[in-house]
Scaffold this active site. Structure first.
Site, PDB file in Angstrom:
ATOM      1  N   ASP A  69       4.716  49.198 -52.567  1.00 30.04           N
ATOM      2  CA  ASP A  69       3.643  50.010 -51.982  1.00 30.04           C
ATOM      3  C   ASP A  69       2.846  50.787 -53.037  1.00 30.04           C
ATOM      4  OD1 ASP A  69       5.702  51.708 -52.653  1.00 30.04           O
ATOM      5  OD2 ASP A  69       5.625  52.890 -50.821  1.00 30.04           O
ATOM      6  N   GLY A 108      13.622  56.376 -55.073  1.00 29.47           N
ATOM      7  CA  GLY A 108      14.584  55.374 -54.589  1.00 29.47           C
ATOM      8  C   GLY A 108      14.906  54.353 -55.673  1.00 29.47           C
ATOM      9  N   ARG A 117      15.880  62.842 -56.297  1.00 25.01           N
ATOM     10  CA  ARG A 117      14.607  63.424 -55.893  1.00 25.01           C
ATOM     11  C   ARG A 117      14.704  64.908 -56.227  1.00 25.01           C
ATOM     12  NH1 ARG A 117      15.137  59.230 -51.888  1.00 25.01           N
ATOM     13  NH2 ARG A 117      13.412  57.795 -52.198  1.00 25.01           N
ATOM     14  N   CYS A 118      13.593  65.479 -56.667  1.00 24.47           N
ATOM     15  CA  CYS A 118      13.616  66.861 -57.152  1.00 24.47           C
ATOM     16  C   CYS A 118      12.361  67.552 -56.652  1.00 24.47           C
ATOM     17  CB  CYS A 118      13.656  66.817 -58.692  1.00 24.47           C
ATOM     18  SG  CYS A 118      13.490  68.403 -59.508  1.00 24.47           S
ATOM     19  N   ASP A 163       9.605  48.677 -52.072  1.00 23.74           N
ATOM     20  CA  ASP A 163       8.596  48.656 -51.004  1.00 23.74           C
ATOM     21  C   ASP A 163       7.282  47.961 -51.368  1.00 23.74           C
ATOM     22  OD1 ASP A 163      10.278  49.962 -49.307  1.00 23.74           O
ATOM     23  OD2 ASP A 163       9.402  51.948 -49.590  1.00 23.74           O
ATOM     24  N   ASP A 195       5.157  56.054 -56.546  1.00 19.93           N
ATOM     25  CA  ASP A 195       3.982  56.942 -56.596  1.00 19.93           C
ATOM     26  C   ASP A 195       4.354  58.405 -56.819  1.00 19.93           C
ATOM     27  OD1 ASP A 195       2.038  55.059 -56.301  1.00 19.93           O
ATOM     28  OD2 ASP A 195       1.711  55.399 -54.160  1.00 19.93           O
ATOM     29  N   GLY A 196       5.388  58.881 -56.117  1.00 18.23           N
ATOM     30  CA  GLY A 196       5.804  60.278 -56.252  1.00 18.23           C
ATOM     31  C   GLY A 196       6.212  60.578 -57.681  1.00 18.23           C
ATOM     32  N   GLY A 236      11.117  49.838 -45.410  1.00 15.38           N
ATOM     33  CA  GLY A 236       9.674  50.024 -45.561  1.00 15.38           C
ATOM     34  C   GLY A 236       9.227  51.129 -44.628  1.00 15.38           C
ATOM     35  N   ARG A 237       9.350  52.371 -45.097  1.00 16.03           N
ATOM     36  CA  ARG A 237       9.022  53.508 -44.230  1.00 16.03           C
ATOM     37  C   ARG A 237       7.514  53.561 -43.981  1.00 16.03           C
ATOM     38  NH1 ARG A 237      11.803  58.791 -46.167  1.00 16.03           N
ATOM     39  NH2 ARG A 237      13.674  57.604 -45.679  1.00 16.03           N
ATOM     40  N   THR A 259      10.036  50.111 -57.151  1.00 21.49           N
ATOM     41  CA  THR A 259      10.325  50.384 -55.736  1.00 21.49           C
ATOM     42  C   THR A 259      10.411  49.064 -54.989  1.00 21.49           C
ATOM     43  OG1 THR A 259       9.418  51.198 -53.640  1.00 21.49           O
ATOM     44  CG2 THR A 259       7.837  50.868 -55.407  1.00 21.49           C
ATOM     45  N   ARG A 290      15.771  48.868 -75.988  1.00 18.91           N
ATOM     46  CA  ARG A 290      15.778  47.852 -77.055  1.00 18.91           C
ATOM     47  C   ARG A 290      14.427  47.781 -77.773  1.00 18.91           C
ATOM     48  NH1 ARG A 290      20.173  43.960 -75.560  1.00 18.91           N
ATOM     49  NH2 ARG A 290      21.953  45.380 -75.557  1.00 18.91           N
TER      50      ARG A 290
END
Ligand code: ADP
Ligand code: F6P
Length: 325
Positions: free
Chosen positions: A133, A15, A76-77, A131, A107-108, A174-175, A129, A29
């Site tokens: 988190d 995200g 996302r992949c 979040d 984290d991902g 915030g999932r 992120t 830079r």
């Protein structure tokens, strides 16, 4: 023996978050300042696999520090979880001379970075992120902007809520993590804050709290609900039915991910981006940059991913005590 890094790649993944551009700008830079070549990679790991790679110069990041989003785009992949795909990505890095890679994401994205490190690409993660988190750090790029955006929106909703003597449920992002909700809970003086980490689904407690507030003369009742709990619209209907008080739900959504970054996000993202380059130049790999106790530090990515994120009691206690009357 540590590998000398002469060409540094940079990508954003997962995200997006306001301040990512400040981090990209700092990577570009700082690399150039230290005499390194720097390559931008578009659309995260997907773009790396598609070889969307181009050399960046100082001018490419001019006038980007104040812009939201990410100039490198993000993606996302899913296939990056396959070892053969990571090997292909490492081969592509080698083909383009990328010896060190800065991954700006959550984290991902760091899991992807640690896999790439195993395949010989020196990688450094920078936490990006909204979040907040990520366990190893008290700061993530974008949180400060997002929480200020949400706070300002909630202030506006509170005005109309008071005029109409309504109850308002405001759903913030915030999932899996309730940091935006918790900070807004304190910053907006919300009567109730529902966090995915602690919510007990006791709606009667909320109903009783609203009725109690009305008896004390409260003209509104603000409930901040985190996305991870969700269902704000149906909750509003149930609360209205149980209390007889008009109740409206507002889902703030993606507006929280955009906008010009705050000074804090611009400055901290710049420091983190520059530090990531310094770490690569010191021959470090598989590290993530963090901020703790007033200092910018770095951790082994695996150790960082194993850490547990805990919400400090003083946040929860303050949210309850200073909002009670
Ligand atoms: P975030 O980085 O914000 O946590 P995601 O969890 O969506 O966002 O992860 C971003 C990307 O990182 C994924 O789309 C994928 O390419 C990569 N990634 C996530 N988990 C792994 C994993 N276990 N191994 C390799 N790559 C991963
Ligand atoms: O950036 C973090 C976040 O906003 C989470 O709060 C949310 O669950 C997720 O991203 C949603 O992102 P997307 O819809 O892009 O998958």
């Amino acid at each position: 023996m540590s590998k000398e890094v002469n060409t540094i790649g940079v990508l954003t993944s997962g995200g997006d978050a306001p301040g990512m551009n400040a981090a990209i700008r700092a990577v570009v830079r700082q690399s150039i300042y230290l005499g390194k070549k720097v390559m931008g990679i578009r659309r995260g790991y997907a773009g790396l696999l598609a070889e969307e790679i181009f050399e960046m110069n100082s001018h490419d990041v001019s006038e980007t520090i104040g812009r939201g989003g990410t100039i490198l785009q993000t993606a996302r992949c899913k296939e990056f979880k396959k070892p053969e795909v990571v090997q292909k990505a490492a081969d592509i890095c080698a083909k383009h001379g990328i010896e060190g890679l800065v991954v700006i994401g959550g984290d991902g994205s760091f899991r992807g970075a640690t896999e790439l490190a195993k395949h010989g690409v020196n990688t450094i993660g920078v936490p990006g992120t909204i979040d907040l988190d990520i366990a190893c750090t008290e700061y993530t790029i974008g949180f400060d902007t997002a929480v200020n955006t949400a706070m300002q929106a909630i202030d506006k909703i509170r005005d109309t809520s008071t005029s109409h003597e309504r109850c308002s449920i405001i759903e913030v992002m915030g999932r899996g993590a309730g940091y935006i909700a918790l900070w807004c809970g304190i910053a907006n003086g919300a009567e109730d804050v529902l966090l995915p980490e602690y919510y007990d689904y006791d709606e009667q407690k909320i109903v009783d709290h609203i009725i109690e507030g009305r008896k004390k003369g409260k003209q509104h009742h603000i409930i901040i609900n985190a996305e991870g709990i969700g269902h704000s619209t149906s909750l509003a209907k149930r609360i209205e039915a149980a209390t007889g008080i008009e109740t409206r739900a507002t889902i703030l959504g993606y507006m929280q991910r955009g906008g010009s970054p705050t000074a804090k996000d611009r400055v901290y993202a710049s420091i983190m981006g520059a530090k990531a380059v310094d770490l690569l130049c010191e021959g470090k790999t598989n590290r993530v940059v963090g901020y703790k106790h007033g200092d910018f530090i770095d951790f082994d990515i695996i150790e960082a991913l194993d850490m547990e994120k805990v919400i400090e009691d003083f946040f929860l206690d303050t949210c309850v005590s200073v909002n009670a009357r």
